[in-house]
Write an enzyme that holds these catalytic residues in place. Structure first.
Site, PDB file in Angstrom:
ATOM      1  N   THR A 149       0.857  -1.185   0.000  1.00  0.00           N
ATOM      2  CA  THR A 149       0.000   0.000   0.000  1.00  0.00           C
ATOM      3  C   THR A 149       0.898   1.241   0.000  1.00  0.00           C
ATOM      4  OG1 THR A 149      -0.244  -0.232   2.408  1.00  0.00           O
ATOM      5  CG2 THR A 149      -2.028  -1.076   1.024  1.00  0.00           C
ATOM      6  N   LYS A 171       3.834  -6.885   3.906  1.00  0.00           N
ATOM      7  CA  LYS A 171       3.636  -5.468   3.628  1.00  0.00           C
ATOM      8  C   LYS A 171       3.413  -4.796   4.974  1.00  0.00           C
ATOM      9  CE  LYS A 171       0.363  -3.235   3.587  1.00  0.00           C
ATOM     10  NZ  LYS A 171      -0.301  -2.313   4.622  1.00  0.00           N
ATOM     11  N   THR A 182       0.911  -3.699  12.083  1.00  0.00           N
ATOM     12  CA  THR A 182       0.073  -3.674  10.893  1.00  0.00           C
ATOM     13  C   THR A 182       0.785  -4.340   9.734  1.00  0.00           C
ATOM     14  OG1 THR A 182      -0.954  -1.652  11.587  1.00  0.00           O
ATOM     15  CG2 THR A 182      -1.159  -2.192   9.292  1.00  0.00           C
ATOM     16  N   GLU A 262       6.803   4.954   7.408  1.00  0.00           N
ATOM     17  CA  GLU A 262       6.422   6.065   6.540  1.00  0.00           C
ATOM     18  C   GLU A 262       7.221   7.330   6.854  1.00  0.00           C
ATOM     19  OE1 GLU A 262       1.846   4.711   5.599  1.00  0.00           O
ATOM     20  OE2 GLU A 262       2.227   6.039   7.294  1.00  0.00           O
ATOM     21  N   ASN A 384       0.223  10.606   5.634  1.00  0.00           N
ATOM     22  CA  ASN A 384      -1.026  10.220   6.288  1.00  0.00           C
ATOM     23  C   ASN A 384      -2.097  11.299   6.216  1.00  0.00           C
ATOM     24  OD1 ASN A 384      -0.745   7.439   7.656  1.00  0.00           O
ATOM     25  ND2 ASN A 384       1.220   8.434   7.958  1.00  0.00           N
ATOM     26  N   THR A 389      -8.994   7.684   5.213  1.00  0.00           N
ATOM     27  CA  THR A 389      -9.236   6.665   6.245  1.00  0.00           C
ATOM     28  C   THR A 389      -8.028   5.794   6.496  1.00  0.00           C
ATOM     29  OG1 THR A 389     -10.496   5.442   4.566  1.00  0.00           O
ATOM     30  CG2 THR A 389     -11.713   6.273   6.439  1.00  0.00           C
TER      31      THR A 389
END
EC number: 2.3.1.35
Length: 389
Positions: A149, A171, A182, A262, A384, A389
């Site tokens: 993603t 991922k 996650t 990120e 982000n 969402t």
């Protein structure tokens, strides 16, 4: 090398977007050709479990599955009974293509929360992926790309045992917190492995890898780690060696997630020593790893030990006993805090390196625990703020 490194596994990928969407491949199949079909999983403890997590945790109760279908871009989470029907439809179509019962197909999804899938595109993608199944290294790498993603790179691993192999892909980049973190992760092995042994080994491996990383303190609705065993090597592994190698593979993948956090520029290893017991050490390490202020300080290459001890001080005495006057803190080997007071000059610390080690000694006992995290940069906010969402 990836999930096709062990014998007995094939993968296929496809584009499964609504018309006008991205043309990046976003659907992957992983198929176990046997002769065994052992499959077990570890799943998110989030109470808002996504539909594919509900489906897959149910069908793996007996420890068997012949395939997993994974889509990225849409989590199919918080979608009610319709979402669960969609997860089942994905399993059913995959089963039809592969000649498997619907209950023999695991389903994983990752992406935006609160939207039903564009199911027609997903089902068409499953048909296409099933037609292109391959055991090649390239096919495994394409599957690792299809599940991404916000990740900036693929994350794969290959490990050799004594006559058997492990392979894996994961991922994960943001929304990473302890208690699984996650991710969508698939680990394959051609070892002969019964469900009970596989379940115990995976749980233990996750405890010291995926449960010990924290990028941003946010827990997902879709976290899934699957272990599939084909038995194609014909070798029944030594249990201790299998545990060691599986732990190695999971730790490698977990560290790759942190490295791809990120917008991050520093990996941070937080080790707490001198605790009464492991749980106390882990609670302290997690308290420090969850400090937004500390993450920002490391991003600015500031060894601000005050942000370490202030976070450490939030851990209740009933959880971790220690005397603040006996606590030491080091950044990359420089003891900047000694006995709860200033130690060596922080100017001696070099944080112009990609990996930062924060070592905390509670001066209380002999137990220790380690958690990995990363820094918090402007890029994290940008990514982000733009991710719906």
């Amino acid at each position: 090398m990836s999930i096709t490194y062990p014998a007995g596994f094939r993968t296929g990928t496809a584009i499964a977007h609504r018309p006008g969407g991205s043309q990046r491949r976003n659907l992957a199949l992983v198929v176990n050709s046997g002769p065994m079909d052992t499959a077990v999983g570890v799943f998110t403890p989030n109470r808002f479990r996504a539909a594919p997590v509900i489906w897959t945790s149910r069908i793996l109760e007996e420890g068997h599955a012949g395939a997993v279908v994974i889509n990225s871009g849409n989590a199919n989470a918080c979608t009610g009974p319709e979402g669960l029907d969609q997860a089942r439809a994905m399993a059913e179509r995959t089963g039809e293509q592969l000649g498997l019962p619907t209950e023999q197909v695991a389903v994983c999804s990752t992406g935006i929360i609160g939207h039903l899938l564009h199911l027609d595109s997903i089902l068409t993608g499953i048909d296409q992926a099933a037609q292109g199944l391959s055991a090649s290294q390239e096919a495994g790498e394409e599957a690792a790309k299809a599940i991404l993603t916000t990740d900036t790179c693929t994350k794969t691993v290959a490990v050799d045992g004594s006559g058997w192999r492990l392979g894996g892909m994961v991922k994960g980049s943001g929304m990473i917190a302890p208690q699984l973190a996650t991710m969508i992760c698939v680990i394959t092995t051609d070892a002969i492995l019964e469900p009970a042994q596989a379940r115990q080994a995976l749980s233990e491996a996750c405890r010291f890898s995926f449960n010990r990383i924290d990028v941003d303190g946010c827990m997902s609705t879709n976290d899934t780690v699957l272990l599939m065993a084909s038995g194609a090597s014909g070798v029944r592994p030594d249990p201790d060696q299998f545990q060691e190698k599986l732990g190695q593979a999971c730790a490698d993948l977990a560290h790759r997630i942190v490295a791809d956090g990120e917008g991050s520029r520093h990996r941070i290893r937080i080790r707490v020593d001198g605790a009464d017991n492991e749980d106390a050490a882990l609670a302290c390490a997690r308290a420090v790893s969850g400090s937004t202020l500390l993450k920002c300080a490391v991003a600015g290459e500031d060894p601000n030990w005050g942000r370490v001890v202030s976070s450490l001080g939030t851990v209740p005495a009933a959880t971790a006993a220690y005397d603040p006057a006996h606590v030491d803190v080091s950044f990359n080997g420089i003891k900047v805090c000694r006995g709860g007071r200033p130690g060596q000059d922080p100017e001696l610390v070099d944080l112009h390196v990609p990996e930062v080690h924060i070592d905390i000694d509670l001066g209380q006992g002999d137990s220790q625990a380690t958690v990995w995290t990363d820094d918090l940069t402007h890029e994290y906010v940008t990514i982000n703020a733009d991710y719906h969402t």
